[in-house]
Design a protein around this motif. Structure first.
Motif, PDB file in Angstrom:
ATOM      1  N   SER A  56     -24.234-102.763 -48.684  1.00 14.47           N
ATOM      2  CA  SER A  56     -23.684-102.728 -50.036  1.00 14.47           C
ATOM      3  C   SER A  56     -22.688-101.571 -50.173  1.00 14.47           C
ATOM      4  CB  SER A  56     -24.801-102.566 -51.069  1.00 14.47           C
ATOM      5  OG  SER A  56     -25.376-101.271 -50.970  1.00 14.47           O
ATOM      6  N   LYS A  57     -21.778-101.729 -51.119  1.00  9.39           N
ATOM      7  CA  LYS A  57     -20.803-100.672 -51.385  1.00  9.39           C
ATOM      8  C   LYS A  57     -21.498 -99.385 -51.809  1.00  9.39           C
ATOM      9  CE  LYS A  57     -16.937-103.617 -52.672  1.00  9.39           C
ATOM     10  NZ  LYS A  57     -15.970-103.981 -53.709  1.00  9.39           N
ATOM     11  N   GLU A  58     -22.563 -99.544 -52.563  1.00  5.89           N
ATOM     12  CA  GLU A  58     -23.309 -98.370 -53.024  1.00  5.89           C
ATOM     13  C   GLU A  58     -23.912 -97.601 -51.847  1.00  5.89           C
ATOM     14  OE1 GLU A  58     -23.936-101.495 -54.247  1.00  5.89           O
ATOM     15  OE2 GLU A  58     -22.968-101.320 -56.195  1.00  5.89           O
ATOM     16  N   SER A  59     -24.430 -98.335 -50.878  1.00  8.19           N
ATOM     17  CA  SER A  59     -25.020 -97.696 -49.695  1.00  8.19           C
ATOM     18  C   SER A  59     -23.963 -96.946 -48.901  1.00  8.19           C
ATOM     19  CB  SER A  59     -25.695 -98.734 -48.800  1.00  8.19           C
ATOM     20  OG  SER A  59     -26.763 -99.339 -49.472  1.00  8.19           O
ATOM     21  N   LYS A  60     -22.805 -97.577 -48.708  1.00 12.49           N
ATOM     22  CA  LYS A  60     -21.719 -96.909 -47.981  1.00 12.49           C
ATOM     23  C   LYS A  60     -21.243 -95.677 -48.738  1.00 12.49           C
ATOM     24  CE  LYS A  60     -19.910-100.704 -45.263  1.00 12.49           C
ATOM     25  NZ  LYS A  60     -18.736-101.468 -44.848  1.00 12.49           N
ATOM     26  N   PHE A  61     -21.120 -95.812 -50.043  1.00 16.03           N
ATOM     27  CA  PHE A  61     -20.691 -94.681 -50.864  1.00 16.03           C
ATOM     28  C   PHE A  61     -21.685 -93.529 -50.728  1.00 16.03           C
ATOM     29  CE2 PHE A  61     -20.432 -92.381 -54.919  1.00 16.03           C
ATOM     30  CZ  PHE A  61     -19.068 -92.088 -54.942  1.00 16.03           C
ATOM     31  N   PHE A  62     -22.975 -93.848 -50.791  1.00 16.32           N
ATOM     32  CA  PHE A  62     -24.026 -92.844 -50.671  1.00 16.32           C
ATOM     33  C   PHE A  62     -23.956 -92.134 -49.314  1.00 16.32           C
ATOM     34  CE2 PHE A  62     -28.385 -91.830 -49.270  1.00 16.32           C
ATOM     35  CZ  PHE A  62     -28.706 -90.870 -50.222  1.00 16.32           C
ATOM     36  N   ASN A  64     -21.416 -91.950 -47.232  1.00 15.91           N
ATOM     37  CA  ASN A  64     -20.176 -91.174 -47.147  1.00 15.91           C
ATOM     38  C   ASN A  64     -20.298 -89.858 -47.901  1.00 15.91           C
ATOM     39  OD1 ASN A  64     -17.831 -92.322 -45.638  1.00 15.91           O
ATOM     40  ND2 ASN A  64     -18.388 -94.132 -46.820  1.00 15.91           N
ATOM     41  N   ASP A  65     -20.943 -89.903 -49.065  1.00 21.01           N
ATOM     42  CA  ASP A  65     -21.145 -88.670 -49.840  1.00 21.01           C
ATOM     43  C   ASP A  65     -22.017 -87.669 -49.096  1.00 21.01           C
ATOM     44  OD1 ASP A  65     -19.520 -89.344 -51.926  1.00 21.01           O
ATOM     45  OD2 ASP A  65     -21.136 -89.697 -53.370  1.00 21.01           O
TER      46      ASP A  65
END
Length: 75
Positions: A56-62, A64-65
């Motif tokens: 999910s985009k949220e997982s990738k964003f997390f 990456n952060d």
């Protein structure tokens, strides 16, 4: 030099002076700069690998952060 570092890491009752000596050794040998450069390289490689993973985009964003935090934090 290695013996000094080894003895400091094994010491159970470190003094402020011991820690200052350890910090000075790390700085004087450029070990901290080397570790920072290596961590940046590894984080950039990991972030590149994330682009090819299906999640999910949220997982990738997390993730990456977290990676960004690891290279931006102060030690």
């Amino acid at each position: 030099l290695a013996e000094i570092v080894w003895s400091i890491t094994l010491e159970k009752n470190l003094t402020k002076k011991d820690l200052e000596n350890f910090r000075d050794i790390i700085r004087d040998t450029d070990s901290l700069d080397y570790a920072k450069k290596l961590s940046l390289e590894l984080v950039l490689r990991a972030k590149k690998e994330l682009t090819g993973i299906k999640m999910s985009k949220e997982s990738k964003f997390f993730l990456n952060d977290i990676a960004d935090y690891m290279i931006q934090r102060e030690i």
